[in-house]
Write an enzyme that holds these catalytic residues in place. Structure first.
Site, PDB file in Angstrom:
ATOM      1  N   ASP A  41       0.812  -1.206   0.000  1.00  0.00           N
ATOM      2  CA  ASP A  41       0.000   0.000   0.000  1.00  0.00           C
ATOM      3  C   ASP A  41       0.850   1.262   0.000  1.00  0.00           C
ATOM      4  OD1 ASP A  41      -2.924   1.169   0.770  1.00  0.00           O
ATOM      5  OD2 ASP A  41      -1.369   2.230   1.891  1.00  0.00           O
ATOM      6  N   PHE A  64      -5.295   2.552   0.509  1.00  0.00           N
ATOM      7  CA  PHE A  64      -5.565   2.068  -0.839  1.00  0.00           C
ATOM      8  C   PHE A  64      -5.782   0.561  -0.871  1.00  0.00           C
ATOM      9  CE2 PHE A  64      -3.254   6.115  -2.021  1.00  0.00           C
ATOM     10  CZ  PHE A  64      -4.436   6.799  -2.239  1.00  0.00           C
ATOM     11  N   ASP A  65      -5.263  -0.158   0.114  1.00  0.00           N
ATOM     12  CA  ASP A  65      -5.682  -1.545   0.284  1.00  0.00           C
ATOM     13  C   ASP A  65      -7.174  -1.601   0.573  1.00  0.00           C
ATOM     14  OD1 ASP A  65      -3.602  -3.409  -0.117  1.00  0.00           O
ATOM     15  OD2 ASP A  65      -2.676  -2.906   1.792  1.00  0.00           O
ATOM     16  N   VAL A  66      -7.624  -0.735   1.466  1.00  0.00           N
ATOM     17  CA  VAL A  66      -9.044  -0.737   1.834  1.00  0.00           C
ATOM     18  C   VAL A  66      -9.908  -0.327   0.649  1.00  0.00           C
ATOM     19  CG1 VAL A  66     -10.769   0.331   3.325  1.00  0.00           C
ATOM     20  CG2 VAL A  66      -8.548  -0.326   4.266  1.00  0.00           C
TER      21      VAL A  66
END
Length: 389
Positions: free
Chosen positions: A145, A173-175
């Site tokens: 991320d 940005f993973d989420v």
């Protein structure tokens, strides 16, 4: 393990998800699907999901990072290099509706689980692949991320104007990629109802980052504007950010001219609402350096709590700046019930509740995040029953 037909009343009851993902984007996506009633089989290698080792913090020796994204799942351990385990993986795909993975590009080809093989052997499956930077020029870049935060431009617009670029305090940005993946899967399942065919979905952290930067990337793409770091200021709105009161900072968010009139009225600065420098949003943006000291001087006459109550009373968006602990408690005070118990009795684990409230088919929290391989036998027996049907 209950058969999929016996899963709770969630909107995805009966959907089977083969979850070969690890760390955050994929697991977060599949947890949301599991909350909605899908049967999610979490397939882990012998070493388990990396996040099982990411501690502190921990709860009863278990990483809270892992706990954050893995409730409502069944865990089995498969070593895809072992023929029997690979056969089990294929048998799982035989009954799956959705296949989620975040292997390195090309990493699944030798196991017959790459996109082309899945489309050929399991055409009904919705196959979601998550990478860091796509399968072309970025195929060798690790999917971290922080790398996406760096190369997307996010860090360049985060931090003080004269300071260094800053990362976010969470793997955002993973989420966002996990959310995009869940939305894409739901769309593909809906389309499958019409066509009877699955499809391959490709997601990557960088594309999700550029989409998630919304107005910042749009400003460049549509107008050639390259944004810069503004600290806590907003590039298009003012005042919009933290301001010091007598004791601590208070966030004030003025989104239109009417709200500005209310703000300056409460602060005893009503004349500023008629000042041509500040009467419009465009003027306030241009003249923010002149406006800020006037607001700060007025706010310094009383506490943040005083201004919070006074501004809230007239409809000016504002809030205190809280810690995570205070944020959870604040949500609870608003009746948002932010904490849900995953599992039952003494085994239950407190987790942050599913973010959607359904009027008829509520999210469920039937199972705590599983220990490594705890559902091995029940899942294998379930697969044997499914093959016999």
């Amino acid at each position: 393990m209950a058969d999929t037909a016996e899963v709770g009343p969630g909107p995805l009851a009966g959907v089977v998800v083969a979850d070969f993902s690890r760390v955050l984007a994929g697991p977060y996506c599949t947890m949301l699907l599991a909350d909605m009633g899908a049967t999610v089989i979490k397939v882990e290698g012998p070493g388990g999901d990396d996040t099982r080792q990411w501690l502190p913090p921990e709860r009863d020796g278990v990483s809270t990072y892992y706990l954050s994204a893995n409730r409502n799942k069944q865990s089995i351990v498969l070593d895809l290099k072992e023929p029997r385990d690979l056969q089990t993986a294929h048998e799982l795909l035989d009954v799956a509706d959705v296949f989620v993975e975040n292997f390195k590009p090309g990493g699944l080809e030798k196991f017959g689980l790459d996109a082309a093989s899945v489309a050929r052997r399991w055409p009904q499956v919705v196959h979601a692949s998550i990478t860091g930077f796509g399968t072309e020029g970025g195929r060798t870049m690790p999917g971290y991320d922080l790398l996406a935060q760096a190369v997307s431009g996010f860090m360049s617009v985060t931090g003080d104007p004269d300071g260094a670029p800053q990362r976010a305090g969470v793997a955002m940005f993973d989420v966002i990629t996990g959310l995009h993946c869940a939305v894409g899967i739901l769309g593909a399942l809906r389309e499958r109802e019409r066509s009877g065919q699955g499809q391959h979905l490709e997601l990557d952290l960088l594309s999700s980052a550029l989409s998630g930067l919304v107005n910042q990337t749009s400003g460049y793409v549509a107008a050639g504007n390259v944004p810069r770091r503004l600290g806590n200021d907003h590039p298009s709105l003012y005042p919009y950010g933290p301001f010091p009161a007598a004791d601590r900072d208070l966030v004030i968010c003025v989104g239109n001219d009417r709200q500005f009139l209310k703000l300056v009225g409460v602060l005893g600065l009503a004349e500023l609402g008629e000042d041509p420098r500040f009467a419009t949003m465009a003027g306030r943006n241009t003249n923010r350096d002149e406006l800020r000291p006037l607001l700060v001087e007025a706010l310094a006459t009383s506490s943040a709590d005083h201004w919070f109550e006074a501004l809230q009373a007239v409809g000016v968006p504002c809030s205190p700046i809280l810690g995570i602990d205070e944020g959870v408690e604040f949500a609870a005070s608003l009746g948002l019930a932010p904490v849900a118990q995953a599992g039952e009795g003494d085994d239950a684990v407190p987790t942050v509740r599913h973010p959607v409230t359904y009027s008829r088919t509520p999210a469920t929290y039937a199972k705590r995040p599983p220990t490594l391989g705890e559902d091995q036998e029940s899942v294998l027996e379930w697969l044997r029953r499914r093959r016999a049907e």
